[in-house]
Design a protein around this motif. Structure first.
Motif, PDB file in Angstrom:
ATOM      1  N   THR A   1      -3.938   5.200  10.793  1.00  0.00           N
ATOM      2  CA  THR A   1      -3.426   6.179  11.754  1.00  0.00           C
ATOM      3  C   THR A   1      -3.015   5.455  13.023  1.00  0.00           C
ATOM      4  OG1 THR A   1      -5.643   6.588  12.592  1.00  0.00           O
ATOM      5  CG2 THR A   1      -4.823   8.092  10.891  1.00  0.00           C
TER       6      THR A   1
ATOM      7  N   GLU B   1      -2.707   6.565   0.944  1.00  0.00           N
ATOM      8  CA  GLU B   1      -3.717   6.050   1.867  1.00  0.00           C
ATOM      9  C   GLU B   1      -2.994   5.269   2.954  1.00  0.00           C
ATOM     10  OE1 GLU B   1      -6.511   3.599  -0.199  1.00  0.00           O
ATOM     11  OE2 GLU B   1      -7.551   3.028   1.629  1.00  0.00           O
ATOM     12  N   THR B   2      -3.389   5.466   4.215  1.00  0.00           N
ATOM     13  CA  THR B   2      -2.705   4.735   5.273  1.00  0.00           C
ATOM     14  C   THR B   2      -3.602   4.590   6.492  1.00  0.00           C
ATOM     15  OG1 THR B   2      -0.655   4.599   6.542  1.00  0.00           O
ATOM     16  CG2 THR B   2      -1.582   6.797   6.264  1.00  0.00           C
TER      17      THR B   2
ATOM     18  N   HIS C   1       3.125  -5.016   6.421  1.00  0.00           N
ATOM     19  CA  HIS C   1       3.178  -4.619   5.018  1.00  0.00           C
ATOM     20  C   HIS C   1       1.877  -4.928   4.284  1.00  0.00           C
ATOM     21  CE1 HIS C   1       7.845  -4.813   4.745  1.00  0.00           C
ATOM     22  NE2 HIS C   1       7.409  -3.665   5.182  1.00  0.00           N
TER      23      HIS C   1
ATOM     24  N   PRO D   1      -1.032   9.957  10.781  1.00  0.00           N
ATOM     25  CA  PRO D   1      -0.939   8.933   9.736  1.00  0.00           C
ATOM     26  C   PRO D   1       0.409   8.220   9.750  1.00  0.00           C
ATOM     27  CG  PRO D   1      -0.883  11.140   8.783  1.00  0.00           C
ATOM     28  CD  PRO D   1      -1.112  11.323  10.245  1.00  0.00           C
TER      29      PRO D   1
ATOM     30  N   ARG E   1       3.292   6.897   7.832  1.00  0.00           N
ATOM     31  CA  ARG E   1       3.795   7.150   6.473  1.00  0.00           C
ATOM     32  C   ARG E   1       4.962   6.252   6.103  1.00  0.00           C
ATOM     33  NH1 ARG E   1      -0.421   9.279   4.061  1.00  0.00           N
ATOM     34  NH2 ARG E   1      -1.063  11.252   4.947  1.00  0.00           N
ATOM     35  N   GLN E   2       5.391   5.404   7.019  1.00  0.00           N
ATOM     36  CA  GLN E   2       6.510   4.508   6.724  1.00  0.00           C
ATOM     37  C   GLN E   2       6.141   3.117   7.210  1.00  0.00           C
ATOM     38  OE1 GLN E   2      10.033   6.158   8.417  1.00  0.00           O
ATOM     39  NE2 GLN E   2      11.320   5.376   6.787  1.00  0.00           N
ATOM     40  N   HIS E   3       6.290   2.135   6.335  1.00  0.00           N
ATOM     41  CA  HIS E   3       5.946   0.775   6.756  1.00  0.00           C
ATOM     42  C   HIS E   3       6.956   0.254   7.769  1.00  0.00           C
ATOM     43  CE1 HIS E   3       2.710   0.122   4.008  1.00  0.00           C
ATOM     44  NE2 HIS E   3       3.448   0.364   2.940  1.00  0.00           N
TER      45      HIS E   3
ATOM     46  N   GLN F   1       0.836  -1.194   0.000  1.00  0.00           N
ATOM     47  CA  GLN F   1       0.000   0.000   0.000  1.00  0.00           C
ATOM     48  C   GLN F   1       0.872   1.246   0.000  1.00  0.00           C
ATOM     49  OE1 GLN F   1      -3.345   0.034   2.750  1.00  0.00           O
ATOM     50  NE2 GLN F   1      -2.662   1.985   3.528  1.00  0.00           N
ATOM     51  N   ASN F   2       0.560   2.201  -0.876  1.00  0.00           N
ATOM     52  CA  ASN F   2       1.327   3.442  -0.948  1.00  0.00           C
ATOM     53  C   ASN F   2       0.852   4.371   0.173  1.00  0.00           C
ATOM     54  OD1 ASN F   2       2.451   5.889  -1.502  1.00  0.00           O
ATOM     55  ND2 ASN F   2       1.977   5.858  -3.696  1.00  0.00           N
ATOM     56  N   THR F   3       1.712   4.535   1.185  1.00  0.00           N
ATOM     57  CA  THR F   3       1.288   5.280   2.380  1.00  0.00           C
ATOM     58  C   THR F   3       1.187   6.787   2.123  1.00  0.00           C
ATOM     59  OG1 THR F   3       3.577   5.318   3.100  1.00  0.00           O
ATOM     60  CG2 THR F   3       2.170   3.629   4.068  1.00  0.00           C
TER      61      THR F   3
END
Ligand SMILES: Cc1cc2nc3c(=O)[nH]c(=O)nc-3n(C[C@H](O)[C@H](O)[C@H](O)COP(=O)(O)OP(=O)(O)OC[C@H]3O[C@@H](n4cnc5c(N)ncnc54)[C@H](O)[C@@H]3O)c2cc1C
Length: 221
Positions: A72, A69-70, A91, A83, A85-87, A64-66
């Motif tokens: 919280t 979309e992610t 994953h 949010p 923003r880093q995996h 998933q492209n954070t």
């Protein structure tokens, strides 16, 4: 805007859950189904020719492209949710197949005790020792209720492995702690690597019961 042909059932997300649900509905009913997947389709050449390590392993192209979309996260109730923003180690996948496209494929059944954990804890410790607000509940189904379903899924995926408990009979070389299985695994266990052969020999000497991990990675056609 494109208007799609009307269907009876719309499923959002084409991972294991969505795709298997679509398969079951279309096999068992006359309902029409559309699966909507946010990520793109993947074809064999995507894997065979262009699996660039930087692209896939570092930039996590299959995840998933954070930025778009992610989820919280907050560390305590007093914090504001921010949010992610880093995996980290989690994953979530994207694209047809979802996380099932990059999972490890380890395919264990739950142990029978898992389904009756609350009863198990009450029997072992007594109600007085457990917190009043213990949120653990028994499942509404038992391992035995699910056994034939597990078998169906294992056949569909061709799970490789070695039974350790066939109809209550313990089998050396398999997981002797697993719940009783009515059938052997659909395909034989994956071959041992050199390292896992050494590990097996070493832990056997210590009196343990090593077994090959049940895997959704085919060991034969
Ligand atoms: C790195 C990793 C390794 C794993 N290894 C194992 C393992 O070895 N064994 C095991 O049993 N499990 C493993 N898992 C867990 C397993 O892969 C997942 O539990 C399983 O794939 C989840 O399937 P799902 O269909 O429920 O969800 P997902 O696979 O997450 O599928 C959801 C799909 O919905 C799509 N989607 C989401 N929102 C929207 C939207 N708004 N519109 C359209 N589409 C949307 C997503 O793109 C995705 O394709 C692993 C998971 C990860 C991340």
């Amino acid at each position: 805007m494109t208007n799609l042909k009307p269907v009876d059932v719309a499923i959002i997300g084409g991972g294991w859950t969505g795709l298997l649900t679509a398969k079951e509905i279309t096999e068992k009913t006359s309902l029409s189904v559309a699966v909507f997947e946010r990520g793109g389709p993947r074809k064999l050449p995507d894997y065979a020719l262009t699996m660039d390590e930087l692209d896939y392993n570092i930039r996590l192209r299959m995840m998933q492209n954070t930025a778009e979309e992610t989820i919280t996260h907050r560390h305590s109730l007093k914090d504001s949710a921010v949010p992610v923003r880093q995996h980290g180690s989690f994953h979530p996948g994207t694209g047809t197949g979802g996380a099932g496209e990059h999972w490890g494929g380890a395919s264990f059944r739950f142990l029978p005790d898992v389904f009756t954990l609350r009863t198990h804890l009450l029997q072992k410790h007594g109600a007085a020792k457990l917190p009043e607000d213990l949120s653990i509940q028994d499942w509404a189904v038992t391992y035995d209720d699910l056994e034939t379903r597990y078998w169906k899924a294992e056949q569909m995926m061709g799970i490789s492995g070695k039974a350790g408990n066939l109809r209550g009979q313990k089998v050396d070389g398999g997981n002797i702690f697993e719940g009783p299985r009515r059938q052997e695994y659909p395909t034989p266990p994956l071959k041992h690597s050199y390292a896992s052969s050494m590990f097996e020999a070493a832990v056997r000497r210590l009196g343990y019961h090593p077994y090959p991990t049940p895997a959704a990675n085919l060991s034969e056609p």
